[in-house]
Design a protein around this motif. Structure first.
Motif, PDB file in Angstrom:
ATOM      1  N   ALA A  25       0.830  -1.210   0.000  1.00  0.00           N
ATOM      2  CA  ALA A  25       0.000   0.000   0.000  1.00  0.00           C
ATOM      3  C   ALA A  25       0.859   1.253   0.000  1.00  0.00           C
ATOM      4  O   ALA A  25       0.601   2.210  -0.752  1.00  0.00           O
ATOM      5  N   ASP A  30      -0.794  -2.594  -6.711  1.00  0.00           N
ATOM      6  CA  ASP A  30      -2.219  -2.794  -6.988  1.00  0.00           C
ATOM      7  C   ASP A  30      -2.824  -3.957  -6.219  1.00  0.00           C
ATOM      8  O   ASP A  30      -4.030  -4.191  -6.318  1.00  0.00           O
ATOM      9  N   ALA A  52      -6.711  -7.096   3.396  1.00  0.00           N
ATOM     10  CA  ALA A  52      -7.023  -6.462   2.116  1.00  0.00           C
ATOM     11  C   ALA A  52      -7.851  -5.199   2.319  1.00  0.00           C
ATOM     12  O   ALA A  52      -7.612  -4.167   1.677  1.00  0.00           O
ATOM     13  N   ARG A  53      -8.818  -5.276   3.225  1.00  0.00           N
ATOM     14  CA  ARG A  53      -9.661  -4.108   3.505  1.00  0.00           C
ATOM     15  C   ARG A  53      -8.867  -2.998   4.192  1.00  0.00           C
ATOM     16  O   ARG A  53      -8.953  -1.835   3.809  1.00  0.00           O
ATOM     17  N   ARG A  54      -8.091  -3.363   5.200  1.00  0.00           N
ATOM     18  CA  ARG A  54      -7.368  -2.375   6.002  1.00  0.00           C
ATOM     19  C   ARG A  54      -6.365  -1.585   5.160  1.00  0.00           C
ATOM     20  O   ARG A  54      -6.212  -0.379   5.331  1.00  0.00           O
ATOM     21  N   TYR A  55      -5.705  -2.281   4.230  1.00  0.00           N
ATOM     22  CA  TYR A  55      -4.653  -1.626   3.450  1.00  0.00           C
ATOM     23  C   TYR A  55      -5.070  -1.336   2.014  1.00  0.00           C
ATOM     24  O   TYR A  55      -4.254  -0.866   1.216  1.00  0.00           O
ATOM     25  N   ASP A  56      -6.335  -1.605   1.681  1.00  0.00           N
ATOM     26  CA  ASP A  56      -6.845  -1.349   0.335  1.00  0.00           C
ATOM     27  C   ASP A  56      -5.966  -2.031  -0.718  1.00  0.00           C
ATOM     28  O   ASP A  56      -5.601  -1.432  -1.722  1.00  0.00           O
ATOM     29  N   GLN A  57      -5.641  -3.292  -0.440  1.00  0.00           N
ATOM     30  CA  GLN A  57      -4.801  -4.093  -1.337  1.00  0.00           C
ATOM     31  C   GLN A  57      -5.493  -5.437  -1.576  1.00  0.00           C
ATOM     32  O   GLN A  57      -5.431  -6.336  -0.733  1.00  0.00           O
ATOM     33  N   PRO A  58      -6.172  -5.594  -2.688  1.00  0.00           N
ATOM     34  CA  PRO A  58      -6.856  -6.865  -2.937  1.00  0.00           C
ATOM     35  C   PRO A  58      -5.869  -8.016  -3.069  1.00  0.00           C
ATOM     36  O   PRO A  58      -4.702  -7.823  -3.448  1.00  0.00           O
TER      37      PRO A  58
END
Length: 265
Positions: A25, A30, A52-58
């Motif tokens: 992140a 991406d 994934a949610r916490r760091y906006d990294q799918p």
């Protein structure tokens, strides 16, 4: 459409999945490829979804535990390992499962591998992207005794797989040209481990541009042949062991910039 560039947890100290998500992140990646390991969070869909949610990294891909070091992860049965990895990928929304071909001593598994992967991909909702490997070589540079460790072969070209992962370091170790392999694989190439290497007995996983492979040309080839449009992903998988925090950050930032520069070129 642009090709997503992710960071593998194998590029960071193993046992620190959250660190990889945070670093990805901060550097502007991406997404993340998760190597399923003994670390509990890499096996837990709820933990991964929260990272994934916490760091906006799918989660872009799940790497099944098909290495020697992960032989006890997800149980001993090789097909169960693959199926649990696919279940994990589906649970976190990852479109790709990366897996290695069987070792030669896994005779029953090896006999059914190509057909079994094809059946699963036809029925499932993820890509089962079989990775290219290499022969095992002795350290003695004068020895000609290569050891074929994988069955039916380490080379996915011509095996009939619908989805393949191309690892540039593995291609280098095998004495192959990764760009030529990409051309041979055509649209079956779904996933790229961006790294570099040199021929020999060591699987170096160098930073792109530091080995003997034409990484820039490979990325440009993917860009102009519809890799992104068919759901292709590029994941940086390099060796940063022994690096300081500053060196690791600098190296991974540089690999990301390298990928984006040549994918857009």
């Amino acid at each position: 459409m642009s090709t997503p560039v992710g960071l593998s947890t194998a590029s960071c100290p193993l046992g620190k999945a959250e660190y990889t998500f945070r670093l990805a992140a901060e550097l502007g990646y991406d997404g993340v490829e998760v190597m399923v390991w003994s670390e509990r969070s890499t096996q837990d869909p709820k933990a991964l979804a929260e990272l994934a949610r916490r760091y906006d990294q799918p989660v872009l891909a799940v790497h099944a535990p098909t290495l020697l070091l992960t032989r006890s992860v997800f149980g001993a049965d090789p097909w169960r390992k693959i199926d649990r990895s696919a279940e994990l990928a589906i649970a976190v929304g990852a479109p790709t499962v990366v897996l290695h071909p069987p070792f030669f001593w896994q005779t029953r598994y090896a006999r059914s591998f190509v057909r079994g992967i094809a059946d699963r991909e036809r029925k499932g909702s993820v890509f089962y992207a079989v990775e290219n490997m290499f022969t095992w070589r002795p350290r003695d540079p004068h020895s000609t005794r290569d050891f074929q460790a994988y069955s039916p072969t380490w080379d996915p070209v011509g095996q009939g797989y619908r989805s393949v992962t191309l690892d540039v370091s593995h291609a280098a170790t095998a004495g192959c040209d990764a760009l030529a392999m990409a051309r041979s694989l055509g649209p079956t190439l779904r996933h790229l481990h961006l790294t570099d290497g040199m021929p020999g007995f060591r699987d170096d996983h160098l930073m792109p541009g530091e080995g003997n492979q034409d990484c820039a040309g490979l990325l440009r080839y993917l860009d102009r042949t519809g890799f992104a449009e068919r759901g292709g992903q590029v994941v940086v998988e390099v060796n940063t062991r022994g690096m300081s925090e500053e060196e690791r950050r600098e190296g991974l930032a540089g690999a990301l910039a390298y990928a984006r520069t040549h994918l857009d070129g």
